[in-house]
Design an enzyme around this catalytic site. Structure first.
Site, mmCIF file in Angstrom:
data_model
loop_
_atom_site.group_PDB
_atom_site.id
_atom_site.type_symbol
_atom_site.label_atom_id
_atom_site.label_comp_id
_atom_site.label_asym_id
_atom_site.label_seq_id
_atom_site.Cartn_x
_atom_site.Cartn_y
_atom_site.Cartn_z
ATOM 1 N N THR A 96 0.879 -1.177 0.000
ATOM 2 C CA THR A 96 0.000 0.000 0.000
ATOM 3 C C THR A 96 0.913 1.223 0.000
ATOM 4 O O THR A 96 1.654 1.439 0.968
ATOM 5 C CB THR A 96 -0.880 0.035 1.266
ATOM 6 O OG1 THR A 96 -1.644 -1.167 1.318
ATOM 7 C CG2 THR A 96 -1.818 1.238 1.229
ATOM 8 N N LYS A 171 -7.867 1.351 -2.902
ATOM 9 C CA LYS A 171 -7.485 0.917 -1.542
ATOM 10 C C LYS A 171 -7.658 2.057 -0.530
ATOM 11 O O LYS A 171 -8.237 1.872 0.544
ATOM 12 C CB LYS A 171 -6.023 0.445 -1.578
ATOM 13 C CG LYS A 171 -5.355 0.266 -0.245
ATOM 14 C CD LYS A 171 -5.642 -1.053 0.394
ATOM 15 C CE LYS A 171 -5.070 -1.104 1.797
ATOM 16 N NZ LYS A 171 -5.353 -2.299 2.510
ATOM 17 N N LYS A 246 -1.699 5.178 8.653
ATOM 18 C CA LYS A 246 -0.928 5.298 7.405
ATOM 19 C C LYS A 246 -1.879 5.465 6.217
ATOM 20 O O LYS A 246 -1.712 6.350 5.383
ATOM 21 C CB LYS A 246 -0.069 4.040 7.209
ATOM 22 C CG LYS A 246 0.617 3.963 5.854
ATOM 23 C CD LYS A 246 1.183 2.585 5.553
ATOM 24 C CE LYS A 246 1.543 2.465 4.083
ATOM 25 N NZ LYS A 246 2.024 1.158 3.690
HETATM 26 P P1 NAD Z 1 6.207 -5.586 7.322
HETATM 27 O O1 NAD Z 1 6.937 -4.408 7.870
HETATM 28 O O2 NAD Z 1 5.883 -6.736 8.200
HETATM 29 O O3 NAD Z 1 7.033 -6.174 6.057
HETATM 30 C C1 NAD Z 1 7.709 -5.396 5.127
HETATM 31 C C2 NAD Z 1 9.061 -6.076 4.851
HETATM 32 O O4 NAD Z 1 9.700 -5.425 3.756
HETATM 33 C C3 NAD Z 1 10.033 -6.012 6.033
HETATM 34 O O5 NAD Z 1 10.338 -7.339 6.447
HETATM 35 C C4 NAD Z 1 11.256 -5.264 5.476
HETATM 36 O O6 NAD Z 1 12.488 -5.770 5.967
HETATM 37 C C5 NAD Z 1 11.109 -5.547 3.989
HETATM 38 N N1 NAD Z 1 11.789 -4.612 3.084
HETATM 39 C C6 NAD Z 1 11.730 -3.262 3.024
HETATM 40 N N2 NAD Z 1 12.447 -2.808 1.962
HETATM 41 C C7 NAD Z 1 12.951 -3.903 1.333
HETATM 42 C C8 NAD Z 1 13.752 -4.102 0.171
HETATM 43 N N3 NAD Z 1 14.174 -3.082 -0.591
HETATM 44 N N4 NAD Z 1 14.093 -5.365 -0.161
HETATM 45 C C9 NAD Z 1 13.664 -6.408 0.578
HETATM 46 N N5 NAD Z 1 12.886 -6.300 1.674
HETATM 47 C C10 NAD Z 1 12.545 -5.055 2.044
HETATM 48 O O7 NAD Z 1 4.874 -4.988 6.650
HETATM 49 P P2 NAD Z 1 3.536 -5.785 6.262
HETATM 50 O O8 NAD Z 1 2.590 -5.777 7.399
HETATM 51 O O9 NAD Z 1 3.927 -7.079 5.615
HETATM 52 O O10 NAD Z 1 2.933 -4.795 5.169
HETATM 53 C C11 NAD Z 1 3.472 -4.710 3.855
HETATM 54 C C12 NAD Z 1 2.574 -3.806 3.038
HETATM 55 O O11 NAD Z 1 1.239 -4.343 3.029
HETATM 56 C C13 NAD Z 1 2.462 -2.381 3.591
HETATM 57 O O12 NAD Z 1 2.456 -1.483 2.504
HETATM 58 C C14 NAD Z 1 1.129 -2.393 4.331
HETATM 59 O O13 NAD Z 1 0.531 -1.098 4.394
HETATM 60 C C15 NAD Z 1 0.326 -3.333 3.457
HETATM 61 N N6 NAD Z 1 -0.803 -4.010 4.142
HETATM 62 C C16 NAD Z 1 -0.618 -4.554 5.381
HETATM 63 C C17 NAD Z 1 -1.689 -5.197 6.002
HETATM 64 C C18 NAD Z 1 -1.517 -5.813 7.378
HETATM 65 O O14 NAD Z 1 -2.544 -6.165 7.997
HETATM 66 N N7 NAD Z 1 -0.289 -6.006 7.853
HETATM 67 C C19 NAD Z 1 -2.933 -5.269 5.371
HETATM 68 C C20 NAD Z 1 -3.079 -4.735 4.093
HETATM 69 C C21 NAD Z 1 -1.995 -4.101 3.498
#
Ligand code: NAD
Length: 298
Positions: A96, A171, A246
């Site tokens: 997102t 979204k 966010k």
């Molecule tokens: P998270 O922080 O658990 O995971 C993100 C991962 O990306 C981390 O492990 C980080 O180390 C990695 N990362 C960052 N830059 C990187 C790169 N260049 N190369 C490799 N790895 C990299 O976050 P999440 O909860 O998995 O959310 C991910 C996305 O999904 C976000 O944009 C969030 O808004 C969206 N989202 C989350 C949820 C939820 O319930 N968690 C629901 C819908 C959408």
């Protein structure tokens, strides 16, 4: 079987990558966090030592990253995914992010000769694990069609919303409704308490009347009426308030860009900002009811 690179194996990315493995795809993955790499290996994802090396041999590159700056850095920065892959590789970004960053990523992908979609998700960690996510897709018809079988292995509903950035637009509009409606439902319960109404009585009426909405019937912010809602589990997320904030901030940035009137969206952003500032970041967003009941002096 498709060769897929999965970049970003966090709370969402890891279970999504695991579902691609389960569907029979060959998945190479990369995350900066060693613990994420360890869990991914246990799920059958082949570990790579960089995003670029995961992507080098891929037909499809999926990213699931925190924010727009991470996406642009992964696509275009040092160790660029776009530079590492062969032409016509399909790039699917499920993060997102703000619409401007999504469009920059699409433009960079097109310039490099790639197909690309923005495909943010709804359904949270539970939906990611169960493979029941909803995907909101933005991009060309050709790219959206190519992405469909990959997304189908991770979700149950795929909506092609329009051109580049349209998935992100859908979204943030959806989540602005969600943020506002959760506050509305919470205020109604707090008002009902003051008026001597039981939670169950208000639920029984509103859930079958014109006040009915998802925040009430699927995710009720008071314990009792909807047993599966986080209110029955000490407001453990679920969907953390920090993530709701966010998304609300993204909605307000987008509204400002296009001069759209979102007075309630702005007010909801301020309430969640205060809630997070008061220590609610890691609480489920429905816990805003407790903040409303106390901090707002109700
Ligand atoms: P998270 O922080 O658990 O995971 C993100 C991962 O990306 C981390 O492990 C980080 O180390 C990695 N990362 C960052 N830059 C990187 C790169 N260049 N190369 C490799 N790895 C990299 O976050 P999440 O909860 O998995 O959310 C991910 C996305 O999904 C976000 O944009 C969030 O808004 C969206 N989202 C989350 C949820 C939820 O319930 N968690 C629901 C819908 C959408």
């Amino acid at each position: 079987m498709t060769k897929i690179a999965f970049i970003g194996l966090g709370n969402m990315g890891l279970p999504m990558a695991a579902n691609l493995v389960r569907a029979g795809h060959e998945v190479a993955g990369f995350d900066f966090a060693p613990a994420a790499m360890q869990r991914a290996a246990e799920a059958g994802v082949v570990g790579a030592d960089s995003g670029a090396s995961a992507a080098a041999d891929a037909d499809v590159v999926v990213t699931m990253l925190p924010m727009g700056k991470h996406l642009i850095d992964a696509y275009c920065g040092a160790g660029s995914l776009l530079a590492a892959t062969k032409p016509k590789t399909l790039f699917i970004d499920c993060s997102t992010v703000d619409i401007a960053s999504a469009r920059i990523a699409h433009e960079a992908a097109a310039k490099a000769g790639m197909l690309s979609v923005d495909a943010p998700v709804s359904g949270g960690v539970g939906g990611a694990a169960a493979g029941t996510l909803t995907f909101m897709v933005g991009g060309s018809d050709e790219a959206a069609k190519a992405a469909e079988p990959i997304l189908a292995a991770m979700g149950k509903k795929i909506v092609h919303c329009g051109a580049a950035g349209a998935g992100q637009a859908a979204k943030i509009c959806n989540n602005m409704i969600l943020g506002v409606s959760m506050i509305a439902v919470s205020e109604a319960f707090v008002l009902g308490e003051k008026l001597g109404l039981s939670h169950q009585a208000l639920f029984d009426v509103a859930s079958t009347s014109s006040g009915q909405c998802w925040s009430l019937t699927s995710y009720c912010p008071v314990p009792g009426p909807v047993p599966a809602s986080p209110a029955n589990n000490s407001y453990k997320p679920g969907f953390a308030a920090a993530l709701m904030l966010k998304d609300l901030k993204l909605s307000q940035a987008a509204a400002e860009d296009v001069d759209a009137p979102t007075a309630l969206g702005l007010h909801a952003t301020r309430i969640f900002d205060d809630f997070v500032g008061a220590g609610g970041a890691e609480t489920d967003f429905s816990g805003v009811i407790n903040f409303i009941r106390t901090a707002h002096g109700a």
